[in-house]
Each structure stands twice: as structure tokens, then as C-alpha cells.
Design a protein around this motif. Structure first.
Motif, PDB file in Angstrom:
ATOM      1  N   ARG A   2       0.867  -1.108   0.047  1.00 15.79           N
ATOM      2  CA  ARG A   2       0.002  -0.002   0.054  1.00 15.79           C
ATOM      3  C   ARG A   2       0.854   1.223   0.026  1.00 15.79           C
ATOM      4  NH1 ARG A   2      -4.484  -0.740   4.352  1.00 15.79           N
ATOM      5  NH2 ARG A   2      -2.806  -0.062   5.661  1.00 15.79           N
ATOM      6  N   LEU A   3       1.932   1.023   0.717  1.00 14.56           N
ATOM      7  CA  LEU A   3       2.875   2.262   0.789  1.00 14.56           C
ATOM      8  C   LEU A   3       3.501   2.658  -0.600  1.00 14.56           C
ATOM      9  CD1 LEU A   3       4.918   1.734   3.980  1.00 14.56           C
ATOM     10  CD2 LEU A   3       3.345   3.744   3.499  1.00 14.56           C
ATOM     11  N   LEU A   4       3.487   1.549  -1.530  1.00 15.93           N
ATOM     12  CA  LEU A   4       4.165   1.814  -2.827  1.00 15.93           C
ATOM     13  C   LEU A   4       3.285   1.742  -4.019  1.00 15.93           C
ATOM     14  CD1 LEU A   4       6.962  -0.862  -2.294  1.00 15.93           C
ATOM     15  CD2 LEU A   4       7.345   1.450  -2.118  1.00 15.93           C
ATOM     16  N   ALA A   5       1.814   1.763  -3.614  1.00 18.36           N
ATOM     17  CA  ALA A   5       1.030   1.887  -4.545  1.00 18.36           C
ATOM     18  C   ALA A   5       0.752   3.463  -5.415  1.00 18.36           C
ATOM     19  CB  ALA A   5      -0.368   1.531  -3.910  1.00 18.36           C
ATOM     20  N   ASP A   6       1.140   4.429  -4.721  1.00 18.83           N
ATOM     21  CA  ASP A   6       1.018   5.806  -5.589  1.00 18.83           C
ATOM     22  C   ASP A   6       2.235   6.204  -5.896  1.00 18.83           C
ATOM     23  OD1 ASP A   6       0.353   8.265  -6.244  1.00 18.83           O
ATOM     24  OD2 ASP A   6      -0.423   8.794  -4.448  1.00 18.83           O
ATOM     25  N   PRO A   7       2.614   6.251  -7.375  1.00 18.66           N
ATOM     26  CA  PRO A   7       3.822   6.665  -7.851  1.00 18.66           C
ATOM     27  C   PRO A   7       4.056   7.861  -7.627  1.00 18.66           C
ATOM     28  CG  PRO A   7       2.110   5.806  -9.583  1.00 18.66           C
ATOM     29  CD  PRO A   7       1.586   5.790  -8.315  1.00 18.66           C
ATOM     30  N   ALA A   8       2.872   8.761  -7.248  1.00 20.19           N
ATOM     31  CA  ALA A   8       3.136  10.166  -7.127  1.00 20.19           C
ATOM     32  C   ALA A   8       3.802  10.304  -5.611  1.00 20.19           C
ATOM     33  CB  ALA A   8       1.892  11.062  -7.337  1.00 20.19           C
ATOM     34  N   VAL A   9       4.036   9.615  -4.989  1.00 20.60           N
ATOM     35  CA  VAL A   9       4.527  10.006  -3.622  1.00 20.60           C
ATOM     36  C   VAL A   9       5.956   9.407  -3.434  1.00 20.60           C
ATOM     37  CG1 VAL A   9       4.088   9.183  -1.472  1.00 20.60           C
ATOM     38  CG2 VAL A   9       1.973   9.438  -2.605  1.00 20.60           C
ATOM     39  N   ASP A  10       6.954  10.365  -2.853  1.00 18.03           N
ATOM     40  CA  ASP A  10       8.248  10.063  -2.651  1.00 18.03           C
ATOM     41  C   ASP A  10       8.443   9.321  -1.395  1.00 18.03           C
ATOM     42  OD1 ASP A  10       8.191  11.945  -0.764  1.00 18.03           O
ATOM     43  OD2 ASP A  10       9.450  13.253  -1.804  1.00 18.03           O
ATOM     44  N   ILE A  34      18.433   7.963   8.227  1.00 21.94           N
ATOM     45  CA  ILE A  34      19.026   6.620   8.237  1.00 21.94           C
ATOM     46  C   ILE A  34      18.136   5.781   7.340  1.00 21.94           C
ATOM     47  CG2 ILE A  34      19.092   4.665   9.531  1.00 21.94           C
ATOM     48  CD1 ILE A  34      20.005   6.540  11.919  1.00 21.94           C
ATOM     49  N   MET A  35      16.829   5.847   7.421  1.00 27.72           N
ATOM     50  CA  MET A  35      15.893   5.159   6.495  1.00 27.72           C
ATOM     51  C   MET A  35      15.880   5.440   5.138  1.00 27.72           C
ATOM     52  SD  MET A  35      14.263   3.118   8.504  1.00 27.72           S
ATOM     53  CE  MET A  35      13.423   2.804  10.051  1.00 27.72           C
ATOM     54  N   LEU A  36      15.897   6.795   4.920  1.00 25.01           N
ATOM     55  CA  LEU A  36      16.101   7.172   3.472  1.00 25.01           C
ATOM     56  C   LEU A  36      17.385   6.581   2.820  1.00 25.01           C
ATOM     57  CD1 LEU A  36      14.564  10.787   3.362  1.00 25.01           C
ATOM     58  CD2 LEU A  36      13.818   8.356   2.443  1.00 25.01           C
ATOM     59  N   ASP A  37      18.431   6.601   3.688  1.00 23.27           N
ATOM     60  CA  ASP A  37      19.859   6.125   3.142  1.00 23.27           C
ATOM     61  C   ASP A  37      19.859   4.715   2.856  1.00 23.27           C
ATOM     62  OD1 ASP A  37      22.753   6.417   2.642  1.00 23.27           O
ATOM     63  OD2 ASP A  37      22.946   5.077   4.448  1.00 23.27           O
ATOM     64  N   PHE A  38      19.059   4.009   3.830  1.00 24.60           N
ATOM     65  CA  PHE A  38      18.881   2.518   3.664  1.00 24.60           C
ATOM     66  C   PHE A  38      18.019   2.096   2.389  1.00 24.60           C
ATOM     67  CE2 PHE A  38      15.885  -1.159   4.357  1.00 24.60           C
ATOM     68  CZ  PHE A  38      16.677  -2.197   4.309  1.00 24.60           C
ATOM     69  N   LEU A  39      17.256   3.122   2.131  1.00 26.78           N
ATOM     70  CA  LEU A  39      16.272   2.774   1.093  1.00 26.78           C
ATOM     71  C   LEU A  39      16.960   3.044  -0.254  1.00 26.78           C
ATOM     72  CD1 LEU A  39      12.836   4.451   1.996  1.00 26.78           C
ATOM     73  CD2 LEU A  39      13.095   2.014   1.339  1.00 26.78           C
ATOM     74  N   ALA A  40      17.816   4.114  -0.291  1.00 27.05           N
ATOM     75  CA  ALA A  40      18.520   4.412  -1.471  1.00 27.05           C
ATOM     76  C   ALA A  40      19.684   3.110  -2.045  1.00 27.05           C
ATOM     77  CB  ALA A  40      19.501   5.582  -1.217  1.00 27.05           C
ATOM     78  N   ARG A  41      20.132   2.445  -0.737  1.00 30.88           N
ATOM     79  CA  ARG A  41      21.097   1.601  -0.988  1.00 30.88           C
ATOM     80  C   ARG A  41      20.610   0.209  -1.505  1.00 30.88           C
ATOM     81  NH1 ARG A  41      23.443   0.346   3.589  1.00 30.88           N
ATOM     82  NH2 ARG A  41      22.335   1.712   4.846  1.00 30.88           N
ATOM     83  N   SER A  42      19.174  -0.141  -0.974  1.00 27.68           N
ATOM     84  CA  SER A  42      18.432  -1.219  -1.074  1.00 27.68           C
ATOM     85  C   SER A  42      17.420  -1.274  -2.330  1.00 27.68           C
ATOM     86  CB  SER A  42      17.767  -1.587   0.216  1.00 27.68           C
ATOM     87  OG  SER A  42      18.532  -1.589   1.250  1.00 27.68           O
ATOM     88  N   SER A  43      16.995  -0.041  -2.748  1.00 26.06           N
ATOM     89  CA  SER A  43      16.147  -0.167  -3.852  1.00 26.06           C
ATOM     90  C   SER A  43      16.322  -0.211  -5.105  1.00 26.06           C
ATOM     91  CB  SER A  43      15.045   0.874  -3.287  1.00 26.06           C
ATOM     92  OG  SER A  43      14.442   0.781  -2.175  1.00 26.06           O
ATOM     93  N   ALA A  44      17.061  -1.255  -5.705  1.00 27.90           N
ATOM     94  CA  ALA A  44      17.440  -1.037  -7.139  1.00 27.90           C
ATOM     95  C   ALA A  44      16.352  -1.141  -8.182  1.00 27.90           C
ATOM     96  CB  ALA A  44      18.770  -2.022  -7.291  1.00 27.90           C
ATOM     97  N   ASP A  45      15.401  -2.148  -7.888  1.00 23.06           N
ATOM     98  CA  ASP A  45      14.255  -2.349  -8.687  1.00 23.06           C
ATOM     99  C   ASP A  45      13.061  -2.357  -7.763  1.00 23.06           C
ATOM    100  OD1 ASP A  45      14.145  -4.972  -7.705  1.00 23.06           O
ATOM    101  OD2 ASP A  45      15.305  -5.696  -9.377  1.00 23.06           O
ATOM    102  N   ALA A  47      11.101  -5.008  -6.950  1.00 18.61           N
ATOM    103  CA  ALA A  47      11.177  -6.186  -6.051  1.00 18.61           C
ATOM    104  C   ALA A  47      12.101  -5.753  -4.726  1.00 18.61           C
ATOM    105  CB  ALA A  47      11.502  -7.374  -6.589  1.00 18.61           C
ATOM    106  N   ASP A  48      13.195  -5.242  -4.999  1.00 16.04           N
ATOM    107  CA  ASP A  48      14.144  -4.615  -3.972  1.00 16.04           C
ATOM    108  C   ASP A  48      13.247  -3.822  -2.965  1.00 16.04           C
ATOM    109  OD1 ASP A  48      15.963  -6.387  -5.014  1.00 16.04           O
ATOM    110  OD2 ASP A  48      17.086  -5.084  -5.811  1.00 16.04           O
ATOM    111  N   ALA A  49      12.422  -2.684  -3.615  1.00 20.75           N
ATOM    112  CA  ALA A  49      11.915  -1.720  -2.963  1.00 20.75           C
ATOM    113  C   ALA A  49      11.061  -2.217  -2.091  1.00 20.75           C
ATOM    114  CB  ALA A  49      11.363  -0.800  -3.921  1.00 20.75           C
ATOM    115  N   GLU A  50      10.248  -3.480  -2.546  1.00 22.44           N
ATOM    116  CA  GLU A  50       9.152  -3.992  -1.821  1.00 22.44           C
ATOM    117  C   GLU A  50       9.901  -4.619  -0.397  1.00 22.44           C
ATOM    118  OE1 GLU A  50       6.470  -6.561  -3.574  1.00 22.44           O
ATOM    119  OE2 GLU A  50       5.627  -5.067  -5.069  1.00 22.44           O
TER     120      GLU A  50
END
Length: 69
Positions: A2-10, A34-45, A47-50
Motif C-alpha cells: 500500500r505504501l508503494l501503490a501511489d507513484p506520485a508519492v516519494d 537513516i531510513m532514506l539512506d537504507f532505501l537508497a542503497r536497497s532499492s535497485a528495482d 522487488a528490492d523496493a518492496e
């Protein structure tokens, strides 16, 4: 998902929503960084973002803040 459902939300807005839903508050600047840094390093695609967001939500539910609600 649900958090990822809206592509207009960063990610910063998603993080705010996750903290509000789980802990009833906004993340501190340190937590946000810390969390945004983790996401930047972990979210290549997608599936990784989920997986990264799943880990963040688990961390919030395991936090001392959640246990003390």
C-alpha cells in the motif's frame, strides 16, 4: 504494498506515512536520514523496493517506541 501503490508519492512521504501509521508520530530527522539512506542503497528495482519497505515496517513494529505505545 500500500505504501508503494501511489507513484506520485516519494520515499520521504512514504516514510512519514509508515511512521504515523505504526508509531503515531513523524520520524526524527536522524531516523529519516537513516531510513532514506537504507532505501537508497536497497532499492535497485521494484522487488528490492518492496523488500526494503517490508524491512522498514518490521523494524518499526519491533521498535521500543511501538512496544511502549
Amino acid at each position: 504494498r500500500r505504501l508503494l501503490a501511489d507513484p506520485a508519492v516519494d520515499d520521504s512521504q512514504r516514510l512519514e506515512t509508515a511512521y504515523r501509521r505504526v508509531l503515531g508520530r513523524s520520524p526524527t530527522e536522524g531516523e529519516r536520514r537513516i531510513m532514506l539512506d537504507f532505501l537508497a542503497r536497497s532499492s535497485a528495482d521494484k522487488a528490492d523496493a518492496e523488500e526494503a519497505w517490508s524491512q522498514i515496517v518490521h523494524v518499526l513494529f519491533e521498535s521500543a517506541d511501538f512496544r511502549n505505545l
